[in-house]
Design an enzyme around this catalytic site. Structure first.
Site, short mmCIF file in Angstrom:
data_model
loop_
_atom_site.label_atom_id
_atom_site.label_comp_id
_atom_site.label_asym_id
_atom_site.label_seq_id
_atom_site.Cartn_x
_atom_site.Cartn_y
_atom_site.Cartn_z
N ARG A 41 0.43 -1.06 0.33
CA ARG A 41 0.03 -0.04 -0.10
C ARG A 41 0.98 1.15 -0.37
NH1 ARG A 41 -5.17 -2.03 3.75
NH2 ARG A 41 -6.62 -2.78 2.09
N LYS A 202 -12.23 -9.72 9.29
CA LYS A 202 -13.83 -8.85 9.81
C LYS A 202 -14.94 -9.02 9.05
CE LYS A 202 -10.60 -4.75 8.02
NZ LYS A 202 -9.51 -3.77 6.96
N GLY A 359 -5.82 -5.96 1.79
CA GLY A 359 -4.20 -5.23 3.00
C GLY A 359 -3.50 -6.54 3.55
N GLY A 382 -12.65 -4.67 1.21
CA GLY A 382 -13.57 -4.41 1.18
C GLY A 382 -14.25 -3.19 0.27
N1 LIG Z 1 -10.07 -18.56 11.81
C1 LIG Z 1 -9.47 -17.45 11.29
N2 LIG Z 1 -9.71 -16.88 12.58
C2 LIG Z 1 -9.24 -15.85 12.68
N3 LIG Z 1 -8.69 -14.67 12.13
C3 LIG Z 1 -8.56 -15.70 11.11
C4 LIG Z 1 -8.73 -16.94 10.70
N4 LIG Z 1 -8.44 -16.10 9.04
C5 LIG Z 1 -7.49 -16.11 8.86
N5 LIG Z 1 -8.09 -14.58 9.85
C6 LIG Z 1 -7.84 -13.44 10.00
O1 LIG Z 1 -8.09 -12.59 8.66
C7 LIG Z 1 -7.36 -11.37 8.54
C8 LIG Z 1 -6.94 -10.66 7.37
O2 LIG Z 1 -8.56 -10.31 7.36
P1 LIG Z 1 -9.13 -9.05 6.44
O3 LIG Z 1 -8.71 -8.08 7.00
O4 LIG Z 1 -10.72 -9.16 6.72
O5 LIG Z 1 -8.47 -9.38 5.34
P2 LIG Z 1 -8.16 -8.27 4.42
O6 LIG Z 1 -7.33 -6.92 4.54
O7 LIG Z 1 -7.44 -9.22 3.34
O8 LIG Z 1 -9.95 -7.70 3.48
C9 LIG Z 1 -5.19 -12.04 8.73
O9 LIG Z 1 -4.56 -11.53 9.97
C10 LIG Z 1 -6.09 -14.13 9.46
O10 LIG Z 1 -4.79 -13.59 10.88
O1 LIG Z 2 -7.64 -2.34 5.16
C1 LIG Z 2 -8.52 -2.04 4.73
O2 LIG Z 2 -10.12 -2.41 4.35
P1 LIG Z 2 -9.58 -3.79 3.97
O3 LIG Z 2 -8.95 -5.33 4.97
O4 LIG Z 2 -11.30 -4.84 3.36
O5 LIG Z 2 -8.46 -4.03 2.39
C2 LIG Z 2 -9.05 -0.66 5.01
O6 LIG Z 2 -7.86 0.08 5.00
C3 LIG Z 2 -9.86 0.06 5.32
O7 LIG Z 2 -10.03 -0.48 6.49
P2 LIG Z 2 -11.37 -0.75 7.95
O8 LIG Z 2 -11.53 -2.00 6.68
O9 LIG Z 2 -10.42 -0.57 9.17
O10 LIG Z 2 -12.05 -0.04 7.35
#
Ligand SMILES: Nc1ncnc2c1ncn2[C@@H]1O[C@H](COP(=O)(O)OP(=O)(O)O)[C@@H](O)[C@H]1O
Ligand SMILES: O=C(OP(=O)(O)O)[C@H](O)COP(=O)(O)O
Length: 402
Positions: A41, A202, A359, A382
């Protein structure tokens, strides 16, 4: 779809000597020692900032990091300064706050070609509330606004939306433009069959997206932390796994809707469980229906990976957001690595369009050394899912029209 409208871009504004408020998404993963574990990023934000500096602008750079509740040292942007300075070729000045007297002084002292990085905008609750007074304070130190934070474009926050009421022109940066150009095209008219893979942690943010995804995709694979809310909704014991208790009914209705729409909804059938949330946890593979009390699911198992791979073999477009497990711990990275490898293979050998967003998902693909094998690496997880849903992105709507 409103997000498709053309937004004003850089190059149209006179930039020399101007103070430009740049909202970037510098929400990078940091380890326990505050070391950046993936700088995608930051690198993605560099072209816009460099362009501004070369035009003689003074850049006031803002971002959030994580989801802090109030001022939290762990979520300071300070650890990013050395890498940012190195990539930009200038000594980035760091403020201790994002508004206030010190920021005003530092912004006023910026030379042409200088960069001031503000402290995490989410240290103020007013940021996420999109408070107009707070937005006005952010805006007060600059002359114009550039939003390059595609990853945060789905949030109507003070630094992504509110601030545009006080700074004109308000235009998109190069990264924002590049993401919109690619994703709007790929998503508006995807080659079919179309699959989405949704995992990560998330859950409450992303579970809402699934309903709309069911209208678009042929296959929906759920993994990572998303899994257990669905398991629990089906009456399985999930031990200490991540669950959003208030989303159980939604999960049940989504399973039914997928059936009604003829979407193939695939959940893991086996799980790698751990006795604690730690890299050295004891682990074992169990069927989805047999997670013991006091254990938690941290990765998808080998049978699930096999089923997912077979389904993905039939597709032409795949969008992936959210790791399949806690890939930061080597023991629980297998399911995520397998998806990364499968997508790389499908892109290079079968011409499947693969879009990776988020991310941590991007960090996982980078860690596996496979980022350059994918069709598109998006800085927004997201945000790209909401774009796929057809939802207007507030951070884009707030910008001037071209
Ligand atoms: N089964 C699980 N329990 C808890 N955390 C998890 C699990 N599977 C994945 N994760 C966590 O999810 C996090 C990423 O989630 P998220 O922020 O939604 O993805 P991204 O950043 O790709 O959008 C990672 O730090 C990972 O460790
Ligand atoms: O990491 C982000 O979103 P993403 O995990 O859905 O890619 C963005 O920085 C937005 O963060 P937020 O979901 O806490 O608003």
């Amino acid at each position: 779809m409103a997000t498709k409208r053309s937004v004003g871009t850089l190059g149209e504004a006179d930039l020399k000597g101007k103070k430009v408020f740049v909202r970037a998404d510098l929400n990078v993963p940091l380890d326990d020692a505050q070391k950046i574990t993936d700088d995608t990023r930051i690198r993605a934000s560099v072209p816009t900032i460099k362009f501004l500096l070369e035009k003689g602008a003074k850049v006031v750079l803002a971002s959030h990091l994580g989801r802090p509740k109030g001022v939290t040292p762990k979520y300071s942007l300070k650890p990013l300064v050395p890498r940012l300075s190195e990539l930009l070729g200038v000594d980035v000045v760091m403020a201790n706050d994002c508004i206030g007297e010190e920021v005003e002084k530092l912004a006023a002292a910026l030379p042409e070609g200088g960069v001031l990085l503000l402290e995490n905008v989410r240290f103020y609750k007013e940021e996420e509330k999109n408070d107009p007074e707070f937005a006005k304070k952010l805006a007060s130190v600059a002359d114009l606004y550039v939003n390059d934070a595609f990853g945060t474009a789905h949030r109507a926050h003070a630094s992504t939306e509110g601030v545009t009421k006080f700074l004109k022109p308000a235009v998109a940066g190069f990264l924002m433009q590049k993401e919109l150009d690619y994703l709007v095209g790929a998503v508006a008219n995807p080659k079919k069959p179309f699959a989405a893979i949704v995992g990560g942690s998330k859950v409450s943010t992303k579970i809402g997206v699934i309903e709309s995804l069911l209208a678009k995709v042929d296959i929906l694979i759920l993994g990572g932390g998303m899994t257990y809310t669905f398991y629990k909704a089906q009456g399985y014991a999930v031990g200490k796994s991540l669950v959003e208790e208030d989303k159980l009914e939604l999960a049940t209705s989504l399973i039914e809707k997928a059936k009604a729409k003829g979407v193939s909804l695939l959940l893991p059938t086996d799980i790698v469980i751990a006795d604690k949330f730690a890299p050295d946890a004891e682990s074992k593979i169990v069927p989805a229906t047999a997670i013991p009390d006091d254990w938690m699911g941290l990765d998808v198992g080998p049978d699930s990976t096999k089923t997912f791979n077979e389904a993905l073999d039939t597709t032409q477009t795949i969008i992936w957001n959210g790791p399949m497990g806690v890939f930061e711990f080597e023991k629980f990275a297998t399911g995520t690595d397998a998806i990364a490898k499968k997508l790389a293979e499908l892109t290079t050998s079968k011409g499947v369009t693969t879009i990776i967003g988020g991310g941590d998902s991007v960090a996982a693909v980078e860690k596996a050394g496979l980022a350059d094998k994918m069709s598109h690496i998006s800085t927004g997880g997201g945000a790209s899912l909401e774009l796929l849903e057809g939802k207007p992105l507030p951070g884009v709507l707030a910008l001037d029209e071209a």
